[in-house]
Design a protein around this motif. Structure first.
Motif, PDB file in Angstrom:
ATOM      1  N   UNK A 127       0.864  -1.182   0.000  1.00 19.62           N
ATOM      2  CA  UNK A 127       0.000   0.000   0.000  1.00 19.62           C
ATOM      3  C   UNK A 127       0.895   1.225   0.000  1.00 19.62           C
ATOM      4  N   UNK A 128       0.755   2.044  -1.048  1.00 20.82           N
ATOM      5  CA  UNK A 128       1.617   3.208  -1.205  1.00 20.82           C
ATOM      6  C   UNK A 128       0.754   4.460  -1.220  1.00 20.82           C
ATOM      7  N   UNK A 129       1.137   5.437  -0.414  1.00 19.95           N
ATOM      8  CA  UNK A 129       0.391   6.690  -0.386  1.00 19.95           C
ATOM      9  C   UNK A 129       1.353   7.870  -0.364  1.00 19.95           C
ATOM     10  N   UNK A 130       0.892   8.996  -0.892  1.00 17.96           N
ATOM     11  CA  UNK A 130       1.677  10.234  -0.874  1.00 17.96           C
ATOM     12  C   UNK A 130       0.839  11.318  -0.215  1.00 17.96           C
ATOM     13  N   UNK A 138       4.727   7.095   1.864  1.00 18.36           N
ATOM     14  CA  UNK A 138       4.771   6.000   2.825  1.00 18.36           C
ATOM     15  C   UNK A 138       4.290   4.743   2.134  1.00 18.36           C
ATOM     16  N   UNK A 139       5.026   3.650   2.291  1.00 19.39           N
ATOM     17  CA  UNK A 139       4.628   2.390   1.677  1.00 19.39           C
ATOM     18  C   UNK A 139       4.685   1.279   2.721  1.00 19.39           C
ATOM     19  N   UNK A 140       3.556   0.594   2.890  1.00 17.81           N
ATOM     20  CA  UNK A 140       3.488  -0.601   3.726  1.00 17.81           C
ATOM     21  C   UNK A 140       3.663  -1.804   2.813  1.00 17.81           C
ATOM     22  N   UNK A 156      10.925  12.158   0.194  1.00 13.93           N
ATOM     23  CA  UNK A 156      11.017  11.386   1.440  1.00 13.93           C
ATOM     24  C   UNK A 156      10.183  10.109   1.344  1.00 13.93           C
ATOM     25  N   UNK A 157      10.792   8.967   1.648  1.00 17.70           N
ATOM     26  CA  UNK A 157      10.113   7.666   1.564  1.00 17.70           C
ATOM     27  C   UNK A 157      10.253   6.933   2.884  1.00 17.70           C
ATOM     28  N   UNK A 158       9.125   6.489   3.429  1.00 20.32           N
ATOM     29  CA  UNK A 158       9.108   5.652   4.621  1.00 20.32           C
ATOM     30  C   UNK A 158       8.581   4.281   4.239  1.00 20.32           C
ATOM     31  N   UNK A 163      -2.871   5.328  -3.178  1.00 26.07           N
ATOM     32  CA  UNK A 163      -3.711   6.457  -2.775  1.00 26.07           C
ATOM     33  C   UNK A 163      -2.822   7.687  -2.643  1.00 26.07           C
ATOM     34  N   UNK A 164      -3.444   8.857  -2.627  1.00 22.11           N
ATOM     35  CA  UNK A 164      -2.669  10.088  -2.517  1.00 22.11           C
ATOM     36  C   UNK A 164      -3.562  11.230  -2.044  1.00 22.11           C
ATOM     37  N   UNK A 165      -2.969  12.108  -1.228  1.00 29.31           N
ATOM     38  CA  UNK A 165      -3.643  13.340  -0.804  1.00 29.31           C
ATOM     39  C   UNK A 165      -3.127  14.546  -1.576  1.00 29.31           C
TER      40      UNK A 165
END
Length: 202
Positions: A143-146, A153-155, A175-177, A193-195
């Motif tokens: 799951x990747x979101x920005x 952030x990617x789980x 920045x990547x977590x 997903x992304x905001x």
């Protein structure tokens, strides 16, 4: 000869332009990677289910079957591929299941909104490109979101080795977590997903 369209939603206006330009029918295909082709339409009507060993249901957000004519999430059960049998696999796409001339059809099919990501240079990167670089890393799921500031952030369900490098290869030094997480849940994880304003392509 016919033009086959399947990567994105096909509107009636573009269909008419393509048909006029190439002088042939334009067939709109609907399918998913995990099960292949599910339905098709040769015109602007509903999508007709293909005659396959594929069971299609429409489920509510709680996972209950929707009554005929009620809109919900397209869910498929398919055992054609012994290496990837699917049992009530939720696609993330939505429609109403109905009948035309005694045959099942998907009415008002609406796929997931394509998501794109802002790179460090301001360039937009389609989520499909991220799928290509992440698919080679032996991840079970992710799951990747920005967020609105551009942080990613990617789980990941699987080893995290190489994940940040793969994302940086497309997005640059954003920045990547990376978090190793158990994504084995009842519902299918939403992969992207992304905001970020402008990220959803409608």
């Amino acid at each position: 000869m016919a033009v086959l369209s399947g990567a994105m939603a096909l509107g009636s206006g573009l269909r008419s332009e393509l048909s006029e330009r190439f002088g042939c029918p334009v067939v709109d295909l609907y399918g998913i990677t995990e099960a292949g082709l599910v339905a098709w339409r040769p015109d602007n009507g509903p999508h007709r289910l293909l005659p396959r060993r594929l069971h299609v249901e429409i489920l509510s957000p709680t996972g209950d079957p929707c009554p005929p004519g009620e809109r919900g999430e397209i869910t498929v059960t398919c055992g054609e591929n012994p290496l990837l049998p699917l049992l009530r696999y939720r696609t993330g796409d939505h429609a109403t299941l109905s009948e035309v001339d005694g045959r099942p059809v998907l009415v008002d099919l609406e796929g997931r909104d394509p998501v794109r990501y802002r790179s460090a240079t301001g360039r937009w990167v389609n989520s499909i490109e991220l799928t290509h670089v992440l698919s080679s890393l032996d991840l079970v799921a992710w799951q990747l979101t920005q967020d609105a500031a551009g942080r990613v952030t990617i789980d990941v369900h699987g080893p995290a080795d190489g994940v940040a490098s793969a994302i940086h290869s497309l997005l640059g030094q954003v920045p990547v977590t990376v978090r190793e997480t158990n994504l084995a849940r009842d519902a299918k994880p939403q992969r992207y997903s992304s905001s970020m304003p402008g990220a959803l392509v409608r």
